[in-house]
Scaffold this active site. Structure first.
Site, PDB file in Angstrom:
ATOM      1  N   GLN A  43       0.841  -1.207   0.000  1.00  0.00           N
ATOM      2  CA  GLN A  43       0.000   0.000   0.000  1.00  0.00           C
ATOM      3  C   GLN A  43       0.872   1.253   0.000  1.00  0.00           C
ATOM      4  O   GLN A  43       2.081   1.158   0.183  1.00  0.00           O
ATOM      5  CB  GLN A  43      -0.883   0.003   1.262  1.00  0.00           C
ATOM      6  CG  GLN A  43      -0.075  -0.096   2.547  1.00  0.00           C
ATOM      7  CD  GLN A  43      -0.832  -0.753   3.697  1.00  0.00           C
ATOM      8  OE1 GLN A  43      -2.064  -0.831   3.706  1.00  0.00           O
ATOM      9  NE2 GLN A  43      -0.091  -1.301   4.643  1.00  0.00           N
ATOM     10  N   ASP A  98       1.118   0.843  13.582  1.00  0.00           N
ATOM     11  CA  ASP A  98       1.557   2.084  14.256  1.00  0.00           C
ATOM     12  C   ASP A  98       2.155   1.783  15.628  1.00  0.00           C
ATOM     13  O   ASP A  98       2.640   2.686  16.301  1.00  0.00           O
ATOM     14  CB  ASP A  98       0.383   3.062  14.389  1.00  0.00           C
ATOM     15  CG  ASP A  98      -0.806   2.427  15.097  1.00  0.00           C
ATOM     16  OD1 ASP A  98      -1.822   2.130  14.423  1.00  0.00           O
ATOM     17  OD2 ASP A  98      -0.690   2.166  16.320  1.00  0.00           O
ATOM     18  N   GLU A 118       2.109  -8.004  11.400  1.00  0.00           N
ATOM     19  CA  GLU A 118       1.784  -6.854  10.547  1.00  0.00           C
ATOM     20  C   GLU A 118       2.202  -7.184   9.117  1.00  0.00           C
ATOM     21  O   GLU A 118       3.340  -7.616   8.872  1.00  0.00           O
ATOM     22  CB  GLU A 118       2.522  -5.615  11.059  1.00  0.00           C
ATOM     23  CG  GLU A 118       2.613  -4.445  10.145  1.00  0.00           C
ATOM     24  CD  GLU A 118       1.277  -3.912   9.632  1.00  0.00           C
ATOM     25  OE1 GLU A 118       1.133  -3.834   8.401  1.00  0.00           O
ATOM     26  OE2 GLU A 118       0.409  -3.578  10.471  1.00  0.00           O
ATOM     27  N   ASP A 149       1.086 -11.905   6.405  1.00  0.00           N
ATOM     28  CA  ASP A 149      -0.366 -11.747   6.372  1.00  0.00           C
ATOM     29  C   ASP A 149      -0.984 -12.450   7.578  1.00  0.00           C
ATOM     30  O   ASP A 149      -0.753 -13.639   7.798  1.00  0.00           O
ATOM     31  CB  ASP A 149      -0.913 -12.363   5.066  1.00  0.00           C
ATOM     32  CG  ASP A 149      -2.394 -12.075   4.879  1.00  0.00           C
ATOM     33  OD1 ASP A 149      -2.868 -12.145   3.720  1.00  0.00           O
ATOM     34  OD2 ASP A 149      -3.081 -11.787   5.879  1.00  0.00           O
ATOM     35  N   GLY A 150      -1.772 -11.708   8.354  1.00  0.00           N
ATOM     36  CA  GLY A 150      -2.383 -12.278   9.563  1.00  0.00           C
ATOM     37  C   GLY A 150      -3.265 -13.468   9.251  1.00  0.00           C
ATOM     38  O   GLY A 150      -3.363 -14.414  10.050  1.00  0.00           O
ATOM     39  N   ASP A 167      -6.233  -5.283  15.200  1.00  0.00           N
ATOM     40  CA  ASP A 167      -6.163  -3.832  14.991  1.00  0.00           C
ATOM     41  C   ASP A 167      -5.921  -3.598  13.508  1.00  0.00           C
ATOM     42  O   ASP A 167      -4.828  -3.241  13.065  1.00  0.00           O
ATOM     43  CB  ASP A 167      -5.020  -3.251  15.828  1.00  0.00           C
ATOM     44  CG  ASP A 167      -4.830  -1.762  15.573  1.00  0.00           C
ATOM     45  OD1 ASP A 167      -3.770  -1.229  15.944  1.00  0.00           O
ATOM     46  OD2 ASP A 167      -5.735  -1.152  14.948  1.00  0.00           O
ATOM     47  N   SER A 168      -6.971  -3.837  12.731  1.00  0.00           N
ATOM     48  CA  SER A 168      -6.811  -3.799  11.266  1.00  0.00           C
ATOM     49  C   SER A 168      -7.227  -2.454  10.700  1.00  0.00           C
ATOM     50  O   SER A 168      -7.918  -1.674  11.356  1.00  0.00           O
ATOM     51  CB  SER A 168      -7.706  -4.872  10.635  1.00  0.00           C
ATOM     52  OG  SER A 168      -9.043  -4.407  10.668  1.00  0.00           O
ATOM     53  N   PRO A 174      -5.786  -5.318   1.741  1.00  0.00           N
ATOM     54  CA  PRO A 174      -5.208  -6.419   2.526  1.00  0.00           C
ATOM     55  C   PRO A 174      -6.049  -6.795   3.739  1.00  0.00           C
ATOM     56  O   PRO A 174      -5.979  -7.922   4.224  1.00  0.00           O
ATOM     57  CB  PRO A 174      -3.854  -5.871   2.960  1.00  0.00           C
ATOM     58  CG  PRO A 174      -3.975  -4.391   2.911  1.00  0.00           C
ATOM     59  CD  PRO A 174      -4.909  -4.119   1.751  1.00  0.00           C
TER      60      PRO A 174
END
Ligand code: SAM
Length: 292
Positions: A43, A98, A118, A149-150, A167-168, A174
């Site tokens: 991204q 973050d 993440e 990828d989670g 926490d997406s 994605p």
């Protein structure tokens, strides 16, 4: 003007960032400067300095968190499940680039392992360097950064975590599959027998279908499920929702031993009242009480 993506424009020598990911609503932020701007394999990642919200993380033109109010969201998605769990030891965070949620989790001495999965390493790098108001340049040895990828990561996990925090970003790109039943089913399997799952479930004002769908998915899997809210000025409509499910004890904030932690929004009163929903939400996703 430097070559910025389409959501940054200059008007009368002033830079503006405009979020235009909703059909009928555009939100514009006056900027002092663009601090970081780079396309990752996943991204577009930006850190900007705004006049009213301070520094902000922007992914594909959508504001994810800000120095002004990021702590509200990060405290509410992290402290509610960690207070409800009697003795949390290992935590999984999906997303959370973050680092704000992981940073809040490090405030619990009982935790021995915090896995942060993440998908985009560039987000963590940019936030550690340029958004320390939120990331705190996190370097706690209990935090394991896993860049993948989670969705794939949890497929292999079983009976592994006390608390899982999703926490997406919004359910596009994605993160789209992180709002689907199969993913929640795998997370349920990855939790220990008294495990707790929480996820951010979008705006109770503009995205009620997602709030409801998430609740319905959780109710098929968990012994107790509730929705709670918080005020996050950056997010559209200013109110945000979280959905929580427990495999063990019912969700009774008034009955748990409150663990004192250093916070700026979350406290025992907020913990006990955040499940009290305004009537329009109570009609959509009623929180059934177990507390007699
Ligand atoms: N609080 C913000 C919100 O509610 O919009 C989200 C904060 S956090 C920055 C979201 C993170 O989820 C991003 O860093 C993004 O890269 C990550 N993410 C998105 N899809 C993912 C996936 N499938 N697996 C792991 N992380 C993912």
């Amino acid at each position: 003007m430097a070559n910025y993506p389409s959501w940054i424009e200059e008007k009368d020598e002033v830079l503006w960032l405009t979020e235009d990911d909703r059909e009928h609503l555009q939100i514009s932020y006056r900027l002092k400067k663009v601090i970081f701007s780079e396309q990752s394999p996943i991204q577009h990642v930006m850190i900007v300095e705004s006049d009213d919200f301070g520094r902000m993380l922007v992914l594909d033109g959508v504001v994810q968190t800000t120095a002004m109010d990021g702590y509200i969201y990060n405290e509410m998605i992290t402290h509610v499940p960690l207070q409800l769990h009697p003795n949390p030891k290992n935590v999984l965070i999906i997303g959370g680039g973050d680092c704000g949620a992981a940073r809040e989790a490090t405030k619990y001495p009982s935790l021995t392992q915090i896995d942060m999965v993440e998908i985009d390493e560039l987000v963590v790098k940019a936030c550690k360097e340029h958004l320390q108001e939120v990331s705190g340049n996190l370097h706690d040895p209990r935090v394991n950064f896993i860049f993948t990828d989670g969705l794939a990561f949890v497929q292999e996990k079983e009976d592994a975590y006390d608390v899982i925090i999703v926490d997406s970003s919004d359910p596009v790109g994605p993160a789209e599959a992180l709002f689907e039943y199969d993913f929640y089913q795998n997370l349920h399997k990855a939790l220990k027998k008294d495990g707790i799952l929480v996820c951010q479930s979008q705006s109770p004002i503009f995205q009620q279908a997602i709030v409801k769908q998430t609740r319905t998915h959780f109710e098929k899997l968990f012994t107790d499920t509730k929705t709670y809210t918080a005020i996050v000025p950056t997010y559209p409509g200013g109110m945000w929702s979280f959905t929580i499910g427990t495999k063990g004890n019912p969700i009774e904030p008034g009955r748990v031993h409150f663990k004192n932690v250093d916070t700026n929004y979350f406290n025992q009163g907020v913990f006990e009242s955040c499940f009290t929903l305004p009537e329009f939400l109570n009609k959509l996703v009623p929180n059934h009480s177990h507390e007699s």
